[in-house]
Design an enzyme around this catalytic site. Sequence first.
Site, short mmCIF file in Angstrom:
data_model
loop_
_atom_site.label_atom_id
_atom_site.label_comp_id
_atom_site.label_asym_id
_atom_site.label_seq_id
_atom_site.Cartn_x
_atom_site.Cartn_y
_atom_site.Cartn_z
N HIS A 145 1.08 -1.39 -0.16
CA HIS A 145 -0.17 -0.34 -0.07
C HIS A 145 0.63 0.86 0.11
CE1 HIS A 145 -3.08 2.81 1.15
NE2 HIS A 145 -3.78 1.98 0.37
N ASP A 174 -8.11 -5.43 0.00
CA ASP A 174 -8.57 -6.27 -1.27
C ASP A 174 -7.93 -7.39 -0.95
OD1 ASP A 174 -9.93 -3.75 -2.31
OD2 ASP A 174 -7.95 -3.91 -2.76
N1 CMC Z 1 4.40 -7.57 -5.22
C1 CMC Z 1 5.73 -7.26 -5.25
N2 CMC Z 1 6.59 -6.28 -4.82
C2 CMC Z 1 5.41 -5.19 -4.74
C3 CMC Z 1 4.32 -5.76 -4.75
C4 CMC Z 1 3.10 -6.82 -4.22
N3 CMC Z 1 1.91 -6.54 -4.02
N4 CMC Z 1 3.65 -4.17 -3.45
C5 CMC Z 1 5.18 -3.10 -4.06
N5 CMC Z 1 6.03 -4.39 -4.58
C6 CMC Z 1 7.28 -3.45 -4.01
C7 CMC Z 1 7.98 -3.05 -5.64
O1 CMC Z 1 8.18 -3.80 -6.44
C8 CMC Z 1 8.71 -1.47 -4.82
O2 CMC Z 1 9.98 -2.44 -4.74
P1 CMC Z 1 11.07 -1.79 -5.46
O3 CMC Z 1 11.29 -0.47 -4.35
O4 CMC Z 1 12.02 -2.56 -5.94
O5 CMC Z 1 11.59 -1.11 -7.03
C9 CMC Z 1 8.28 -1.50 -3.78
O6 CMC Z 1 7.77 -2.60 -3.22
C10 CMC Z 1 7.65 -0.54 -3.62
O7 CMC Z 1 6.32 -0.41 -4.17
P2 CMC Z 1 5.95 0.93 -5.56
O8 CMC Z 1 4.73 0.18 -6.28
O9 CMC Z 1 6.98 2.09 -5.52
O10 CMC Z 1 4.79 1.87 -4.07
P3 CMC Z 1 3.57 1.98 -4.57
O11 CMC Z 1 3.00 2.80 -3.32
O12 CMC Z 1 3.36 2.75 -5.67
O13 CMC Z 1 2.36 1.20 -4.38
C11 CMC Z 1 0.46 -0.73 -4.92
C12 CMC Z 1 1.37 0.78 -3.81
C13 CMC Z 1 -0.44 -0.33 -3.76
C14 CMC Z 1 0.26 -0.07 -5.79
C15 CMC Z 1 1.46 -1.90 -4.62
O14 CMC Z 1 1.92 -1.96 -3.61
C16 CMC Z 1 0.76 -3.19 -5.38
O15 CMC Z 1 0.76 -2.63 -6.33
N6 CMC Z 1 0.08 -3.63 -5.15
C17 CMC Z 1 -0.72 -4.60 -5.70
C18 CMC Z 1 -2.22 -3.93 -6.49
C19 CMC Z 1 -3.06 -3.37 -4.45
O16 CMC Z 1 -3.49 -4.79 -3.66
N7 CMC Z 1 -3.76 -2.95 -4.57
C20 CMC Z 1 -4.88 -2.80 -3.24
C21 CMC Z 1 -3.97 -1.13 -2.81
S1 CMC Z 1 -5.18 -1.06 -1.77
C22 CMC Z 1 -6.93 -0.88 -1.83
C23 CMC Z 1 -6.94 0.19 -3.49
O17 CMC Z 1 -6.35 1.74 -3.29
O18 CMC Z 1 -8.19 0.19 -3.53
#
Ligand code: CMC
Length: 444
Positions: free
Chosen positions: A319, A377
């Site tokens: 998140h 989720d």
């Molecule tokens: N699986 C594997 N690696 C992950 C994941 C994941 N679910 N989420 C983040 N990472 C890694 C990412 O690759 C990155 O690694 P690095 O620093 O080496 O590049 C690091 O963790 C930080 O991730 P980010 O993408 O920079 O973080 P963000 O804040 O931009 O993204 C997120 C947050 C929710 C989009 C992401 O965690 C994700 O894609 N999760 C899976 C989708 C999901 O479950 N979404 C629902 C969110 S909660 C409800 C809502 O908002 O609607």
Amino acid sequence: MTEHFLEEDYDLAHLEVTPGQPGGSKPVDLPILHGTMGPPVLDIRLLYSETDCFTYDPGYTSTASCESKITFIDGEKGVLLHRGYPIEELAERSTFLEVAYLLMEEDLPTEEAFRWFNQSITLHTMVHEQLRNFYSGFRRDAHPMAIIVGVVGALSAFYHDSLDIHDAQQRLIASHRLIAKMPTIAAMAYKYSIGQPFIYPQNDLSYAENLIYMMFATPAEPYKVNPIVAKALDKILILHADHEQNASTSTVRLAGSTGANPFACIAAGIACLWGPAHGGANEAVINMLKKIGHKDRISEYLKRAKDKNDPFRLMGFGHRVYKNYDPRATVLRKACQEVLAELGYKHEPLLELAMELEKIALEDSYFIEKKLYPNVDFYSGIIFKAMGIPTSMFTVLFAVARTAGWIAQWLEMIGDPSQKIGRPRQLYTGHTQRNYTPLDQRKP
Ligand code: CMC
């Protein structure tokens, strides 16, 4: 909006900006604002006019886009408050409509206020009869999210008497209409996809009961809503009602900042919510669990999630704000176990797989180091599935719930005297100015 922070009592941050242009460094004193909770906020509004410099913050990881009194999140501690009330208490003791009122109206309703609100929502649940025709323009296999983006946007073509955003009464009616009609619109999208007749709402049913009734009843026989399912749905709606300035809420605010009507703004929010990184994740979690299929294959998928060259991510994990357990996931995890037991599931393979996946991921150094915990989720899809809700409707139900938050945030924004059209700038890295070359003189 009341007073803007502690206007007379703010600290100043002194910055020397050296843009590398003639004139040398430009000093600027920027106010440091303090909300009632949360980190201090550097007010950079004067930065450009005083120093000729913008800030660069793609994804807005360091940017507060507005002032708000609705929802507070402490991502490090895993805290979520609506108008000061912890989400755990609201999920346990309140109802979705009461939470919707709380978000919009600043405080929990008195008995009388709640009677009025409940009555108003109940009396607005039907949609204009002509709106039914709108559905038949869609293919039967259209995703219900595609349908509701269109239908909610189309509401502005039906309710001309609540489009004037400068009229408080019209804003209120539009808000009640949206909260009231979302379950009807959502259930109609489902009925259309399975070729069954639309079912009208019933005024003697609660908000959650009506939603279930309109999805699952048919005109051919009486239908009794299962109270366990209705209670669980109400709790899920509470857990999804608002979440501060997330992507879809910011979209609603951005659309609303132009003066667009509320129906158009909420349609924009729905479109944004659909993405798998946001509300679409609940559907994606189920699809992922089905693909994993067995606990023996968890390590294979974890390996993929950790591989930088593989686009696969563990859906329902991570998140932007929570660097701890998402408090909504904690409530849902417990609710999931209770509801499955109450519904008589002795053994639900997807839940067992999810819990095993959660356990292994939480012990994995990659997930520990990056502070990736299950989000809301991760469990909502499993509980929806047990309740008999089709996978394609998961994100739609999220949209029904989030409409309460979107509306509250939109109302707050319209009432904020400091509100301006949202207009970010950019770091331009394209060509500098050059002259047009006629077609016959261009080199390959
Ligand atoms: N699986 C594997 N690696 C992950 C994941 C994941 N679910 N989420 C983040 N990472 C890694 C990412 O690759 C990155 O690694 P690095 O620093 O080496 O590049 C690091 O963790 C930080 O991730 P980010 O993408 O920079 O973080 P963000 O804040 O931009 O993204 C997120 C947050 C929710 C989009 C992401 O965690 C994700 O894609 N999760 C899976 C989708 C999901 O479950 N979404 C629902 C969110 S909660 C409800 C809502 O908002 O609607």
